[in-house]
Write a protein that holds these residues in place. Structure first.
Motif, PDB file in Angstrom:
ATOM      1  N   ILE A  26       0.985  -1.330   0.090  1.00 45.00           N
ATOM      2  CA  ILE A  26       0.048  -0.009  -0.041  1.00 45.00           C
ATOM      3  C   ILE A  26       0.834   1.224  -0.116  1.00 45.00           C
ATOM      4  CG2 ILE A  26      -1.622   1.246   1.217  1.00 45.00           C
ATOM      5  CD1 ILE A  26      -2.992  -1.376   2.230  1.00 45.00           C
ATOM      6  N   LEU A  27       2.016   1.245   0.747  1.00 39.46           N
ATOM      7  CA  LEU A  27       2.804   2.553   0.885  1.00 39.46           C
ATOM      8  C   LEU A  27       3.368   2.688  -0.355  1.00 39.46           C
ATOM      9  CD1 LEU A  27       4.628   1.977   4.269  1.00 39.46           C
ATOM     10  CD2 LEU A  27       3.009   3.821   3.625  1.00 39.46           C
ATOM     11  N   VAL A  28       3.955   1.517  -1.356  1.00 36.91           N
ATOM     12  CA  VAL A  28       4.506   1.751  -2.573  1.00 36.91           C
ATOM     13  C   VAL A  28       3.295   2.195  -3.461  1.00 36.91           C
ATOM     14  CG1 VAL A  28       5.626   0.378  -4.414  1.00 36.91           C
ATOM     15  CG2 VAL A  28       6.090  -0.111  -2.201  1.00 36.91           C
ATOM     16  N   GLY A  29       2.417   1.662  -3.414  1.00 36.33           N
ATOM     17  CA  GLY A  29       1.144   2.150  -4.242  1.00 36.33           C
ATOM     18  C   GLY A  29       0.943   3.493  -4.040  1.00 36.33           C
ATOM     19  N   LEU A  30       1.200   3.982  -2.908  1.00 33.07           N
ATOM     20  CA  LEU A  30       0.844   5.462  -2.742  1.00 33.07           C
ATOM     21  C   LEU A  30       2.045   6.447  -3.096  1.00 33.07           C
ATOM     22  CD1 LEU A  30      -0.787   5.607   0.811  1.00 33.07           C
ATOM     23  CD2 LEU A  30      -1.859   6.282  -1.392  1.00 33.07           C
ATOM     24  N   GLY A  31       3.122   5.503  -3.461  1.00 33.01           N
ATOM     25  CA  GLY A  31       4.531   6.448  -3.798  1.00 33.01           C
ATOM     26  C   GLY A  31       5.346   6.843  -2.775  1.00 33.01           C
ATOM     27  N   LEU A  32       5.161   5.999  -1.413  1.00 33.75           N
ATOM     28  CA  LEU A  32       5.866   6.330  -0.411  1.00 33.75           C
ATOM     29  C   LEU A  32       6.982   5.340  -0.344  1.00 33.75           C
ATOM     30  CD1 LEU A  32       3.097   7.536   1.807  1.00 33.75           C
ATOM     31  CD2 LEU A  32       4.884   8.970   0.855  1.00 33.75           C
ATOM     32  N   ASP A  33       8.263   5.434  -0.316  1.00 34.97           N
ATOM     33  CA  ASP A  33       9.328   4.474  -0.269  1.00 34.97           C
ATOM     34  C   ASP A  33      10.387   5.034   0.852  1.00 34.97           C
ATOM     35  OD1 ASP A  33      10.215   6.585  -1.573  1.00 34.97           O
ATOM     36  OD2 ASP A  33      11.070   5.345  -3.265  1.00 34.97           O
ATOM     37  N   LYS A  34      10.555   6.108   1.158  1.00 40.71           N
ATOM     38  CA  LYS A  34      11.366   6.616   2.377  1.00 40.71           C
ATOM     39  C   LYS A  34      10.711   7.312   3.537  1.00 40.71           C
ATOM     40  CE  LYS A  34      15.167   6.750  -0.844  1.00 40.71           C
ATOM     41  NZ  LYS A  34      16.127   7.633  -1.556  1.00 40.71           N
ATOM     42  N   MET A  35      11.147   7.517   4.594  1.00 40.94           N
ATOM     43  CA  MET A  35      10.724   7.868   5.750  1.00 40.94           C
ATOM     44  C   MET A  35      10.635   9.478   5.462  1.00 40.94           C
ATOM     45  SD  MET A  35       9.826   5.975   8.373  1.00 40.94           S
ATOM     46  CE  MET A  35      10.058   6.888   9.844  1.00 40.94           C
ATOM     47  N   HIS A  36       9.678  10.007   5.839  1.00 41.73           N
ATOM     48  CA  HIS A  36       9.599  11.637   6.032  1.00 41.73           C
ATOM     49  C   HIS A  36       9.371  12.168   4.515  1.00 41.73           C
ATOM     50  CE1 HIS A  36      10.391  11.765  10.207  1.00 41.73           C
ATOM     51  NE2 HIS A  36      11.554  10.967   9.697  1.00 41.73           N
ATOM     52  N   LYS A  37       9.130  11.286   3.511  1.00 39.15           N
ATOM     53  CA  LYS A  37       8.645  11.770   1.918  1.00 39.15           C
ATOM     54  C   LYS A  37       7.347  12.120   1.900  1.00 39.15           C
ATOM     55  CE  LYS A  37       9.049   9.933  -2.742  1.00 39.15           C
ATOM     56  NZ  LYS A  37       9.400   9.133  -3.612  1.00 39.15           N
ATOM     57  N   ILE A  38       7.111  13.153   1.200  1.00 40.34           N
ATOM     58  CA  ILE A  38       5.766  13.554   1.031  1.00 40.34           C
ATOM     59  C   ILE A  38       5.443  13.584  -0.493  1.00 40.34           C
ATOM     60  CG2 ILE A  38       4.441  15.890   1.243  1.00 40.34           C
ATOM     61  CD1 ILE A  38       6.215  16.856   3.420  1.00 40.34           C
ATOM     62  N   VAL A  39       4.383  13.085  -0.643  1.00 45.33           N
ATOM     63  CA  VAL A  39       3.791  13.044  -2.254  1.00 45.33           C
ATOM     64  C   VAL A  39       2.353  13.778  -2.205  1.00 45.33           C
ATOM     65  CG1 VAL A  39       4.947  10.986  -2.706  1.00 45.33           C
ATOM     66  CG2 VAL A  39       2.622  10.736  -1.515  1.00 45.33           C
ATOM     67  N   GLU A  40       2.005  14.123  -3.360  1.00 42.87           N
ATOM     68  CA  GLU A  40       0.795  14.732  -3.417  1.00 42.87           C
ATOM     69  C   GLU A  40      -0.159  14.039  -4.452  1.00 42.87           C
ATOM     70  OE1 GLU A  40      -1.112  18.812  -4.974  1.00 42.87           O
ATOM     71  OE2 GLU A  40       1.145  18.992  -4.107  1.00 42.87           O
ATOM     72  N   ARG A  41      -1.005  13.178  -4.052  1.00 41.89           N
ATOM     73  CA  ARG A  41      -2.115  12.388  -4.762  1.00 41.89           C
ATOM     74  C   ARG A  41      -3.612  13.089  -4.901  1.00 41.89           C
ATOM     75  NH1 ARG A  41       1.788  10.898  -6.495  1.00 41.89           N
ATOM     76  NH2 ARG A  41       2.927   9.171  -5.740  1.00 41.89           N
ATOM     77  N   GLN A  42      -4.316  12.713  -5.790  1.00 45.94           N
ATOM     78  CA  GLN A  42      -5.783  13.095  -5.906  1.00 45.94           C
ATOM     79  C   GLN A  42      -6.606  12.540  -4.668  1.00 45.94           C
ATOM     80  OE1 GLN A  42      -7.408  12.244  -9.761  1.00 45.94           O
ATOM     81  NE2 GLN A  42      -5.928  13.728 -10.680  1.00 45.94           N
ATOM     82  N   ASP A  43      -7.479  13.472  -4.257  1.00 47.54           N
ATOM     83  CA  ASP A  43      -8.144  13.026  -3.120  1.00 47.54           C
ATOM     84  C   ASP A  43      -9.370  12.298  -3.778  1.00 47.54           C
ATOM     85  OD1 ASP A  43      -9.497  12.894  -0.890  1.00 47.54           O
ATOM     86  OD2 ASP A  43      -9.858  14.983  -0.516  1.00 47.54           O
TER      87      ASP A  43
END
Length: 62
Positions: A26-43
């Motif tokens: 789920i984290l990889v699907g959201l684009g999160l792979d490192k601590m404290h990384k911020i991504v912007e996704r459609q709500d």
């Protein structure tokens, strides 16, 4: 006039180490792979559902 899409900013605050494989995916699907990384996704409901599954590992940033 262009229709503005609402977005949400997500920050990873927890480590996926010793977490179930499904939560890591789920984290990889959201684009999160490192601590404290911020991504912007459609709500969307799909993104909100993914956040709910790993709410202990992510935070919503303003």
């Amino acid at each position: 006039m262009a229709d503005k899409k609402k977005t949400i900013r997500i920050k990873q605050i927890g480590s996926p180490i010793r977490r179930p494989e499904s939560q890591r995916k789920i984290l990889v699907g959201l684009g999160l792979d490192k601590m404290h990384k911020i991504v912007e996704r459609q709500d969307t409901p799909e993104v909100r559902g993914a956040i709910a599954k790993v709410q202990h590992l992510v935070a919503i940033v303003d």
